[in-house]
Design an enzyme around this catalytic site. Sequence first.
Site, mmCIF file in Angstrom:
data_model
loop_
_atom_site.group_PDB
_atom_site.id
_atom_site.type_symbol
_atom_site.label_atom_id
_atom_site.label_comp_id
_atom_site.label_asym_id
_atom_site.label_seq_id
_atom_site.Cartn_x
_atom_site.Cartn_y
_atom_site.Cartn_z
ATOM 1 N N ASP A 1 -9.969 -8.185 -18.112
ATOM 2 C CA ASP A 1 -8.728 -7.423 -18.253
ATOM 3 C C ASP A 1 -8.396 -6.727 -16.939
ATOM 4 O O ASP A 1 -9.208 -5.975 -16.408
ATOM 5 C CB ASP A 1 -8.904 -6.393 -19.376
ATOM 6 C CG ASP A 1 -7.669 -5.527 -19.554
ATOM 7 O OD1 ASP A 1 -6.572 -5.941 -19.105
ATOM 8 O OD2 ASP A 1 -7.782 -4.433 -20.131
ATOM 9 N N ASN B 1 -5.318 -4.940 -16.405
ATOM 10 C CA ASN B 1 -4.390 -3.807 -16.479
ATOM 11 C C ASN B 1 -4.781 -2.759 -17.520
ATOM 12 O O ASN B 1 -4.008 -1.852 -17.825
ATOM 13 C CB ASN B 1 -2.955 -4.295 -16.743
ATOM 14 C CG ASN B 1 -2.790 -4.847 -18.152
ATOM 15 O OD1 ASN B 1 -3.787 -5.100 -18.840
ATOM 16 N ND2 ASN B 1 -1.549 -5.009 -18.590
ATOM 17 N N ASP C 1 -5.213 -2.883 -20.771
ATOM 18 C CA ASP C 1 -4.697 -2.860 -22.150
ATOM 19 C C ASP C 1 -5.677 -3.490 -23.147
ATOM 20 O O ASP C 1 -5.374 -3.616 -24.329
ATOM 21 C CB ASP C 1 -3.320 -3.543 -22.238
ATOM 22 C CG ASP C 1 -3.405 -5.055 -22.016
ATOM 23 O OD1 ASP C 1 -4.496 -5.545 -21.645
ATOM 24 O OD2 ASP C 1 -2.382 -5.732 -22.212
ATOM 25 N N ASP D 1 -6.466 -11.076 -18.754
ATOM 26 C CA ASP D 1 -5.174 -11.499 -18.197
ATOM 27 C C ASP D 1 -5.361 -12.110 -16.815
ATOM 28 O O ASP D 1 -6.479 -12.172 -16.298
ATOM 29 C CB ASP D 1 -4.205 -10.306 -18.132
ATOM 30 C CG ASP D 1 -4.823 -9.118 -17.415
ATOM 31 O OD1 ASP D 1 -5.389 -9.304 -16.325
ATOM 32 O OD2 ASP D 1 -4.761 -7.982 -17.966
ATOM 33 N N ASP E 1 -4.786 -31.210 -25.447
ATOM 34 C CA ASP E 1 -5.338 -30.766 -26.728
ATOM 35 C C ASP E 1 -5.157 -31.832 -27.815
ATOM 36 O O ASP E 1 -4.042 -32.342 -28.002
ATOM 37 C CB ASP E 1 -4.588 -29.489 -27.127
ATOM 38 C CG ASP E 1 -5.205 -28.770 -28.294
ATOM 39 O OD1 ASP E 1 -6.314 -28.240 -28.146
ATOM 40 O OD2 ASP E 1 -4.571 -28.733 -29.371
ATOM 41 N N GLU F 1 -8.724 -34.324 -24.984
ATOM 42 C CA GLU F 1 -9.655 -33.940 -26.046
ATOM 43 C C GLU F 1 -9.612 -34.995 -27.147
ATOM 44 O O GLU F 1 -8.532 -35.354 -27.618
ATOM 45 C CB GLU F 1 -9.283 -32.579 -26.625
ATOM 46 C CG GLU F 1 -10.356 -32.083 -27.571
ATOM 47 C CD GLU F 1 -9.909 -30.939 -28.467
ATOM 48 O OE1 GLU F 1 -10.773 -30.240 -29.000
ATOM 49 O OE2 GLU F 1 -8.686 -30.756 -28.664
ATOM 50 N N ASP G 1 -14.592 -23.679 -28.502
ATOM 51 C CA ASP G 1 -14.586 -24.174 -29.881
ATOM 52 C C ASP G 1 -15.972 -24.246 -30.520
ATOM 53 O O ASP G 1 -16.082 -24.677 -31.671
ATOM 54 C CB ASP G 1 -13.952 -25.572 -29.949
ATOM 55 C CG ASP G 1 -12.443 -25.511 -29.759
ATOM 56 O OD1 ASP G 1 -11.839 -24.474 -30.084
ATOM 57 O OD2 ASP G 1 -11.867 -26.513 -29.282
#
Length: 550
Positions: free
Chosen positions: A22, A24, A26, A30, A200, A254, A327
């Site tokens: 992270d 920032n 929050d 990110d 995907d 995938e 996954d």
Amino acid sequence: MERKRWYKDMVFYQIWPRSFKDGNGDGMGDLWGVLEKLDYIRSLGCDGIWFSPLYPSPGADCGYDIADYMDIAPEFGGMEAFRAVLEGLHARGMKLIMDLVVNHTSDEHEWFQKSRQRIDPYTDYYIWRPAGPGGALPNNWQSHFEGSAWEFDDVRGEYYMHLFAIKQPDLNMDNPLVREEVKKILRFWLDLGVDGFREDVITFISKKEGLPQDHLFPIYKGMRFYNHGPHIHEYLTEFKRDVLDHYDCFTLAEAPLVSPKRSLEYIDERTGQIDMMIQFQCQCADCFFTDWMPLKFSLRRMKHAFSMWQYKLQGRAWNMLYLENHDHPRIISRYGSEDYRTESGKALAASYLFQQGTPFIYQGQEIGMTNWRPDSPALYEDVQTVYQNTHRGTRKSAAKRLHALWRSSRDSARTPVQWDDGPQAGFTTGTPWFSINPNYREINVNREEADPDSLLHFYRRAIQLRKSLRVVRDGRYKEHFHLNPRLYVYSRTLPAEKLLVICSFSKHKQKIRFPKGFDPANGKLILQSYKESAEDYLRPYEARVYYWEK
Ligand code: GLC
Ligand code: CA
């Protein structure tokens, strides 16, 4: 355009953005956080990043439900942060690949909102079917996440297909307009400078005409009618011919339930439409098809899966090598031993990093993160896990069910990366969006950096070796002692050099064995997992790499 196939010399790092870092405060990972860590990733010897989805999304499946394909979610930093990361990577000689999720969209995507209202041209963008007599479902296909593959939509008064969550309606790829949209997405990101795509569940995009009832299998009902469906190669060829061939990029597809033989229809270097495949056999050494049907770990199953792919693709196609991704639960908790965390982590690393192919490392794997084990099922976020918990094994005791979640949930590997032993493991200065594994005080990047014998440093050494030896890229693979249930031994051979990897998967001492023609007396021990000098037996989970030059 002449294909350069530069991906053959690379090692990739997979970022699952919510839990990486992270930037920032929050509480959510990110791209500003990624920017801070580019040098860390580079320091591992990785030269590319695969980003799990960064697009605007309601988050029903943590970003794999996309609401806008041509933007970056504001919580990840928007386009501006993305451009900074892309430039930062390219400036370091590194590449970036995006996750392309086009089997389905979010139900909040504009296309779906218009399609349910029959607004053209979107009316046939999805797979709609009227209800049968008495409201009957169009067929008996099952989704992978939430029961039936069909959900009734009141707005349109019809069922739509969703092979995954209810909030992930499947696109109708048979509609040429939808395929044009896919090409637009590809061009958009390629024009921006990205270097390729991880696609995907791409083998699901073509469904058999008539969507027939599946009377055969008790699990994955319908899958034989949509996996490797009738037009799959035609559509992939179209994407390649119209877009991908015009750029210097690569694709990674995938592919649940694919055999090496079938994979060649996609990735044969002379005739294929894509470059590499994510296969699942390597994930089935401790389960039957899916993590939700656990078995006891079998080294022989693992070896068999590895070797089969190495042998069958040799000289024809290129392997994608991996042990972990977002996954599956953490590999040390599954194939290794948490009691021998560092040792088994090293054995696992050596087991795959010297095979032929392009290795991928999933965030946290390089420091030996282990499964998260919360004390309540209520803490799980993953849509698949929530469904499993409320619909399966409901007659079992609460304790047993919780154990099943620990063992099988994708969330076991989705907790934030543990950077240090400070507050919130150094992941955020705010309140983390998800639980942090309490073992962060022992397992974290800082601690691994400080210890020269850590798993992290072993990864660095192994990757550096891999890159310096041609035999790791081009040598012929051979497995030795394949019936041995405790040792994994494989060699790589070129006319002028050869390499032998020996890994023990036992907690007990093992007699070391060398195959014929590999005499340690005239070879060099170039990598070992224990710092004390080698003995004539293997210590718990010991891994060694020997090298011979002619
Ligand atoms: C792929 C992704 C997984 C996602 C699913 C549906 O298997 O890796 O995370 O939930 O597709 O998009
Ligand atoms: Ca943030």
